[in-house]
Design a protein around this motif. Structure first.
Motif, mmCIF file in Angstrom:
data_model
loop_
_atom_site.group_PDB
_atom_site.id
_atom_site.type_symbol
_atom_site.label_atom_id
_atom_site.label_comp_id
_atom_site.label_asym_id
_atom_site.label_seq_id
_atom_site.Cartn_x
_atom_site.Cartn_y
_atom_site.Cartn_z
ATOM 1 N N PRO A 58 4.677 -5.443 -4.916
ATOM 2 C CA PRO A 58 3.902 -4.224 -4.637
ATOM 3 C C PRO A 58 4.726 -2.937 -4.592
ATOM 4 O O PRO A 58 4.144 -1.863 -4.691
ATOM 5 C CB PRO A 58 3.275 -4.509 -3.264
ATOM 6 N N VAL A 59 6.050 -3.052 -4.452
ATOM 7 C CA VAL A 59 6.855 -1.824 -4.438
ATOM 8 C C VAL A 59 7.255 -1.387 -5.851
ATOM 9 O O VAL A 59 8.111 -0.522 -6.007
ATOM 10 C CB VAL A 59 8.116 -1.951 -3.549
ATOM 11 N N LYS A 60 6.631 -1.995 -6.860
ATOM 12 C CA LYS A 60 6.883 -1.590 -8.251
ATOM 13 C C LYS A 60 5.561 -1.415 -8.990
ATOM 14 O O LYS A 60 4.544 -2.000 -8.610
ATOM 15 C CB LYS A 60 7.700 -2.680 -8.980
ATOM 16 N N TYR A 61 5.622 -0.658 -10.083
ATOM 17 C CA TYR A 61 4.481 -0.578 -10.992
ATOM 18 C C TYR A 61 4.217 -1.950 -11.603
ATOM 19 O O TYR A 61 5.107 -2.817 -11.647
ATOM 20 C CB TYR A 61 4.774 0.404 -12.132
ATOM 21 N N GLY A 62 3.004 -2.111 -12.137
ATOM 22 C CA GLY A 62 2.596 -3.363 -12.766
ATOM 23 C C GLY A 62 3.559 -3.885 -13.821
ATOM 24 O O GLY A 62 3.735 -5.099 -13.943
ATOM 25 N N LYS A 73 5.623 7.712 -4.754
ATOM 26 C CA LYS A 73 6.189 6.665 -3.894
ATOM 27 C C LYS A 73 5.165 6.225 -2.835
ATOM 28 O O LYS A 73 5.391 6.407 -1.632
ATOM 29 C CB LYS A 73 7.474 7.170 -3.208
ATOM 30 N N PRO A 74 4.054 5.670 -3.256
ATOM 31 C CA PRO A 74 2.986 5.335 -2.299
ATOM 32 C C PRO A 74 3.377 4.275 -1.273
ATOM 33 O O PRO A 74 2.814 4.256 -0.171
ATOM 34 C CB PRO A 74 1.847 4.827 -3.191
ATOM 35 N N ALA A 75 4.349 3.415 -1.606
ATOM 36 C CA ALA A 75 4.762 2.393 -0.638
ATOM 37 C C ALA A 75 5.801 2.971 0.323
ATOM 38 O O ALA A 75 5.666 2.858 1.545
ATOM 39 C CB ALA A 75 5.314 1.171 -1.352
ATOM 40 N N GLN A 76 6.827 3.624 -0.234
ATOM 41 C CA GLN A 76 7.883 4.165 0.617
ATOM 42 C C GLN A 76 7.375 5.322 1.472
ATOM 43 O O GLN A 76 7.846 5.555 2.578
ATOM 44 C CB GLN A 76 9.083 4.602 -0.219
ATOM 45 N N LEU A 77 6.441 6.096 0.949
ATOM 46 C CA LEU A 77 5.864 7.223 1.700
ATOM 47 C C LEU A 77 4.420 6.896 2.057
ATOM 48 O O LEU A 77 3.521 7.714 1.900
ATOM 49 C CB LEU A 77 5.944 8.496 0.844
ATOM 50 N N SER A 96 13.113 1.406 2.157
ATOM 51 C CA SER A 96 13.339 0.545 3.312
ATOM 52 C C SER A 96 12.462 -0.682 3.180
ATOM 53 O O SER A 96 11.303 -0.581 2.766
ATOM 54 C CB SER A 96 12.989 1.297 4.601
ATOM 55 N N PRO A 97 13.019 -1.860 3.550
ATOM 56 C CA PRO A 97 12.177 -3.053 3.533
ATOM 57 C C PRO A 97 11.065 -2.973 4.586
ATOM 58 O O PRO A 97 10.157 -3.799 4.588
ATOM 59 C CB PRO A 97 13.153 -4.194 3.841
ATOM 60 N N ASN A 98 11.149 -1.967 5.452
ATOM 61 C CA ASN A 98 10.105 -1.795 6.470
ATOM 62 C C ASN A 98 9.016 -0.819 6.039
ATOM 63 O O ASN A 98 8.099 -0.525 6.796
ATOM 64 C CB ASN A 98 10.717 -1.317 7.784
ATOM 65 N N HIS A 99 9.146 -0.272 4.840
ATOM 66 C CA HIS A 99 8.078 0.553 4.275
ATOM 67 C C HIS A 99 7.212 -0.346 3.404
ATOM 68 O O HIS A 99 7.697 -0.905 2.420
ATOM 69 C CB HIS A 99 8.642 1.688 3.420
ATOM 70 N N PHE A 100 5.944 -0.459 3.774
ATOM 71 C CA PHE A 100 5.085 -1.411 3.071
ATOM 72 C C PHE A 100 4.037 -0.728 2.216
ATOM 73 O O PHE A 100 3.547 0.350 2.559
ATOM 74 C CB PHE A 100 4.364 -2.300 4.093
ATOM 75 N N ALA A 101 3.686 -1.411 1.133
ATOM 76 C CA ALA A 101 2.488 -1.010 0.405
ATOM 77 C C ALA A 101 1.311 -1.336 1.315
ATOM 78 O O ALA A 101 1.315 -2.368 2.000
ATOM 79 C CB ALA A 101 2.385 -1.784 -0.903
ATOM 80 N N LYS A 102 0.320 -0.465 1.333
ATOM 81 C CA LYS A 102 -0.835 -0.658 2.213
ATOM 82 C C LYS A 102 -1.553 -1.963 1.854
ATOM 83 O O LYS A 102 -1.713 -2.286 0.679
ATOM 84 C CB LYS A 102 -1.780 0.521 2.067
ATOM 85 N N THR A 103 -1.982 -2.694 2.887
ATOM 86 C CA THR A 103 -2.738 -3.921 2.636
ATOM 87 C C THR A 103 -4.187 -3.725 3.083
ATOM 88 O O THR A 103 -4.491 -2.846 3.889
ATOM 89 C CB THR A 103 -2.126 -5.120 3.378
ATOM 90 N N TYR A 104 -5.066 -4.547 2.537
ATOM 91 C CA TYR A 104 -6.505 -4.371 2.715
ATOM 92 C C TYR A 104 -7.145 -5.678 3.172
ATOM 93 O O TYR A 104 -6.561 -6.748 3.009
ATOM 94 C CB TYR A 104 -7.141 -3.946 1.382
ATOM 95 N N PRO A 105 -8.375 -5.605 3.710
ATOM 96 C CA PRO A 105 -9.085 -6.857 4.015
ATOM 97 C C PRO A 105 -9.498 -7.558 2.724
ATOM 98 O O PRO A 105 -9.631 -6.919 1.671
ATOM 99 C CB PRO A 105 -10.321 -6.382 4.789
ATOM 100 N N LYS A 106 -9.692 -8.852 2.844
ATOM 101 C CA LYS A 106 -10.016 -9.688 1.694
ATOM 102 C C LYS A 106 -11.265 -9.185 0.961
ATOM 103 O O LYS A 106 -11.353 -9.268 -0.264
ATOM 104 C CB LYS A 106 -10.272 -11.118 2.191
ATOM 105 N N SER A 107 -12.196 -8.632 1.736
ATOM 106 C CA SER A 107 -13.469 -8.211 1.136
ATOM 107 C C SER A 107 -13.296 -7.040 0.161
ATOM 108 O O SER A 107 -14.160 -6.795 -0.676
ATOM 109 C CB SER A 107 -14.449 -7.811 2.245
#
Lengths: 218, 263
Positions: free
Chosen positions: B227-231, A158-162, B80-91
Motif C-alpha cells: 500500500p505504500v507504493k503505486y499499483g 504521499k497519501p500514506a506518509q502524510l 516511517s513504518p509507522n505511517h500507514f495507508a488508511k484502512t477501511y471496513p470490509k463493507s
C-alpha cells in the motif's frame, strides 16, 4: 508633467513573474498526468455540460500518452512553485504589504460594488488604496488557493506518509478532485485577470514591470 | 519649467523625465532579458536535454531523472513504518476489483506444484509452497489501492505480512540489504522495491482477494500488495524474490517512471 508614483516593490514583481511560468508548467504537466485517468466532468442533475477534456483539446496541446513525462516535470517544478509561493507569503507578511492586500471588514461588500461598477451597472466605485476591494478578495484568494494546491498536491503525492493531511482533506480521492478544481480556478482567474489588465491599460500593466505608475504632477 | 530642469541638472540630479526614462528602460530591459534566459532554459530542458543512458532506469531526460532521484531522497526522510495507508471496513471494499495490466501473466501457473523462490544467496534458493505460505499467520488489509494513472479503489486483500515471512524463514540478513527484486515466471514483469517499503507492516504476500483465492488476472497464486507504493509496484504472480544493495530491474522505471513511486 508626469511624475513617478511608486506602486509595486521589486520583490512583489519578481514573485509575480516567476510564478506565472511556473504555474503554467505545473498546469501543463498536471494535464499530462490527468489525461491518464480523465474521469471528471461538470454534471448537474445527471446532465453533463462539459467533460474534462474533449479529444480536440488533448490533441491541440499534445497531451495524450505522456504520463511519465508529466510526472517528471510536475515533481521537479513543484519545488520551485512551492518555494516561490512560500517566499512570497513571508515577504508579504514581514514587509507589511499584506495590509494593502488582505480584505478588511468592508472589502466583501465593496468588492460587490466594484464588480457592479466594472460591469457598468453602477456609476461609482468605492474609494480604494493600492488594490480595490475586488482585487483584495481575489488576490488573497489566489494565495489561499496556492496553499490549497500545495497541500492537496502533497496529500495525493504521499497519501500514506502524510495520511493525516490526506484524511483532513477528505481522503485521497477527494484530494485529487480538490487539486483539479483549484487548477480550474487558476485558469478562470487568469481569464478575468488578463481581461482586467487589458482594460486597465498600459500605465497599470507596466507598473508590474517597472514598479511605478505615472501620474500628473499637481 | 526649463529653469527648474537646468537647476536640477546643475546639481547633478536627474529630472523626473530622465528618471522615468531610465527606470523604464532598466526595468523592461531586465524583464525581457530574464524572460529570454528563462525561455532558453526551458527550451533546453524540453527539447535539447539529453535522454538518460538506458540502465536500471530509462526513458526520461537526464535532468528530470536526476530530479526524480533527488526528490526520492528528500521524501524518504519522512518515510516511517509507522505511517500507514488508511484502512477501511470490509463493507467498503469493491466487489468488482479493477484489473489494469496483464504483463507477466502469460504462463498459466500450476498452483499445486507452485513454489515461491526466495534467493537467499546466489547459490541458495529457498522454496515455499502455497500451503506452507498459508500456514503462516494471515494478515488482511482493506485499503485504497492507487494506480499511477490516477484512479483508486478500496480493495480487500489477505496474505502473509512480509515481516512475518522474513522472521519465519530467518531472512533477517537478507532484509538488511537495500532492495528487494520481484519477478514473474516469464520474467516479463519485474519490480525493485526499497527495503523500508518492502518491510512496511502493511506489505503482504497476498493469496486472497475478497476472501477468495486470487484469480489469474489478479496475480494467482501469490502477488505483492504494498500500500505504500503505486499499483505498478504491486507485482502479480510472483515467481521469485531476491535481495540486493543495488536497485533491481524495474519494468516501469525503464519506461520513464520514478523508480521509488512511493506513496
Amino acid at each position: 508633467m508626469k511624475k513617478i508614483k511608486e506602486k509595486h516593490s521589486l520583490a512583489m514583481r519578481w514573485f509575480h513573474w516567476v510564478n506565472f511560468p511556473l504555474l503554467t508548467i505545473m498546469i501543463w504537466s498536471g494535464m499530462l498526468i490527468y489525461w491518464a485517468d480523465d474521469e471528471y466532468s461538470f454534471t448537474v442533475f445527471g446532465h453533463t455540460f462539459f467533460r474534462f477534456f474533449p479529444d480536440w483539446f488533448y490533441k491541440l496541446f499534445n497531451i495524450p500518452q505522456r504520463l511519465a513525462e508529466g510526472m517528471a516535470f510536475h515533481f521537479l517544478f513543484m519545488w520551485f512553485f512551492a518555494i516561490n509561493g512560500i517566499l512570497y507569503f513571508f515577504y508579504t507578511w514581514f514587509s507589511g504589504s499584506w495590509r494593502e492586500l488582505v480584505p478588511n471588514k468592508h472589502s466583501f461588500k465593496e468588492a460587490w460594488q466594484v464588480l457592479l461598477h466594472d460591469l457598468h451597472l453602477r456609476k461609482t466605485a468605492p474609494p480604494q488604496g493600492k488594490y480595490n476591494a475586488a482585487q483584495r478578495v481575489t488576490y488573497s484568494a489566489i494565495i489561499v488557493m496556492g496553499l490549497g494546491s500545495l497541500l492537496t498536491g502533497l496529500a495525493i503525492y504521499k497519501p500514506a506518509q502524510l495520511n493525516v493531511l490526506c484524511n483532513l482533506l477528505g481522503g485521497y480521492h477527494a484530494a485529487r478532485i480538490e487539486h483539479f478544481v483549484l487548477t480550474i480556478g487558476y485558469v478562470l482567474f487568469f481569464v478575468v485577470h488578463v481581461t482586467q489588465v487589458v482594460l486597465a491599460g498600459w500605465n497599470n500593466f507596466s507598473s508590474v514591470i517597472t514598479g511605478f505608475e505615472l501620474e500628473e504632477k499637481q | 519649467m526649463q529653469s527648474e530642469k537646468n537647476k536640477e541638472q546643475e546639481k547633478g540630479n536627474l529630472t523626473e523625465g530622465q528618471k522615468i526614462r531610465r527606470r523604464t528602460f532598466i526595468s523592461f530591459f531586465s524583464f525581457i532579458a530574464l524572460n529570454s534566459a528563462a525561455y532558453s532554459g526551458w527550451r533546453w530542458l524540453y527539447k535539447k536535454a539529453p535522454e538518460e543512458a538506458a540502465g536500471i532506469t530509462a526513458g526520461a531526460k537526464k535532468p528530470l531523472r536526476r530530479a526524480l532521484n533527488k526528490t526520492e531522497l528528500a521524501f524518504r526522510k519522512i518515510f516511517s513504518p509507522n505511517h500507514f495507508a488508511k484502512t477501511y471496513p470490509k463493507s467498503s471494499a469493491a466487489k468488482k476489483v479493477r484489473v489494469n495490466g496483464d504483463i507477466g501473466l502469460g504462463k498459466p501457473v500450476d498452483t499445486a506444484n507452485w513454489k515461491l523462490k526466495v534467493v537467499k544467496t546466489p547459490g541458495e534458493v529457498l522454496q515455499v509452497s502455497l500451503e506452507e505460505l498459508k500456514a503462516l499467520p494471515k494478515t488482511e488489509i482493506i485499503f485504497d489501492f492507487k494506480c499511477v494513472e490516477g484512479w483508486d479503489q478500496i480493495q480487500h486483500w489477505a496474505g502473509v505480512k512480509l515481516m512475518d515471512f522474513i522472521r519465519h524463514y530467518h531472512l533477517e540478513e537478507q532484509a538488511k540489504m537495500e532492495y528487494a527484486g520481484l519477478v514473474t515466471p516469464d520474467k516479463e514483469y519485474y519490480v525493485g522495491i526499497d527495503m523500508p517499503s518492502f518491510l512496511h507492516p502493511q506489505t503482504i504476500l497476498a493469496y486472497e482477494m475478497n476472501d477468495q483465492p486470487l484469480r489469474p488476472e489478479h496475480g494467482a497464486p501469490v502477488r505483492l500488495i504494498i500500500p505504500v507504493k503505486y499499483g505498478i509496484k504491486n507485482l502479480k504472480n510472483i515467481a521469485s524474490i531476491s535481495f540486493s544493495n543495488n536497485r533491481p530491474p524495474d519494468y516501469w522505471a525503464e519506461q520513464g517512471y520514478d523508480y521509488y513511486s512511493g506513496l
